[in-house]
Design an enzyme around this catalytic site. Structure first.
Site, PDB file in Angstrom:
ATOM      1  CG  HIS A  69      -4.521  -1.577  -2.607  1.00 51.72           C
ATOM      2  ND1 HIS A  69      -4.906  -0.352  -1.827  1.00 51.72           N
ATOM      3  CD2 HIS A  69      -3.795  -2.220  -1.426  1.00 51.72           C
ATOM      4  CE1 HIS A  69      -4.711  -0.452  -0.592  1.00 51.72           C
ATOM      5  NE2 HIS A  69      -3.940  -1.441  -0.323  1.00 51.72           N
ATOM      6  CB  SER A 121      -1.084  -0.029   1.266  1.00 53.05           C
ATOM      7  OG  SER A 121      -1.873   0.965   1.282  1.00 53.05           O
TER       8      SER A 121
END
Length: 255
Positions: free
Chosen positions: A156, A133
């Protein structure tokens, strides 16, 4: 009741420096505080002889909201002073950023990433375990990046915790926040924007989510990370960059 020798000794010390005991207590307190902080942050009390300062980012990156008890976290207000100290301290020749993070607060992660990217001192990152992340911008913020063969990186779209008002302004804010991350990663690595967006919006790999998991070699192949390696590789590269910086500065590295 104190004897004569004890009284004389006390008077003599008072004549020399009446605040000596207070100063000693203060120094001891600061020393113990620093030691406890270093233990908590995973940072050694002193620099290595080579002048390399390791900074570790582990667990979840904590931002403005304090995380609950029992959650391993790295507080950004602790990391930022370490980076500033490294940049200003002439004894620090280079920084080794070691990552094993699940991600966390977006703005805190970007703040740390921007500081590292703006350093004049040589910097190298090493992803161990995971750099997920917001850990992705952190991993690419250094002059050179490594990832262990078994380490993973999850790409993501950003997520938001808590109440989100479903209006156009909220979606526009999400988009701008996402654009900040994409722009930073693309400008500090070799991956193209189209490739990064492809992996970020992949709907076939993650369950109940979109995104991709890149393991070691794959992260290098797509241009996100520079090389496969571990601690010895990272240290060797950092020492090379330090020597190069030393030579380019005419034989002196200044803060």
């Amino acid at each position: 009741m104190p004897n004569d020798s004890q009284a004389g000794k006390k008077t003599k010390n008072s004549e020399i420096n009446p605040d000596e005991g207070l100063e000693q207590n203060e120094e001891q307190f600061l020393s113990e505080s620093d030691a406890e902080a270093n233990k908590q942050f995973g940072t050694p009390n002193k620099l290595y002889e080579s002048g390399i300062l390791p900074i570790t980012i582990i667990g979840e990156i904590e931002g403005h909201i304090e995380l609950g008890a029992g959650r391993k976290a790295t507080k950004y207000e602790h990391i930022i002073p370490l980076i500033l100290e490294a940049e200003q301290n002439p004894e620090v020749k280079g920084v080794l950023l070691i990552l094993n993070t699940m991600g966390g607060d977006v703005e805190a992660g970007l703040a740390i990433s921007e500081l590292v990217a703006g350093m004049r001192k040589p910097t190298v990152s090493l992803v161990l375990g995971g750099g997920h992340s917001i850990g992705v911008p952190l991993a690419v913020s250094t002059d050179y990046s490594f990832i262990a063969p078994t380490a993973t990186m999850t790409i993501h779209p950003i997520r938001m915790n808590g109440l989100v008002i479903g209006v156009a302004q909220s979606f526009e804010y999400f988009k701008r926040m996402q654009d900040r991350i994409v722009d930073f990663v693309v400008s500090h690595s070799s991956i193209s924007e189209s490739y990064f967006m492809h992996y970020m919006l992949n709907a076939e790999e993650l369950v109940n989510d979109v995104g991709s998991i890149l393991i070691g070699k794959k992260a290098v192949e797509v241009g996100l990370i520079d090389s496969i390696g571990s601690i010895s590789s990272a240290l060797e590269k950092l020492k090379f960059l330090i020597d190069k910086s030393y030579q380019n500065s005419g034989g002196s590295i200044e803060a």
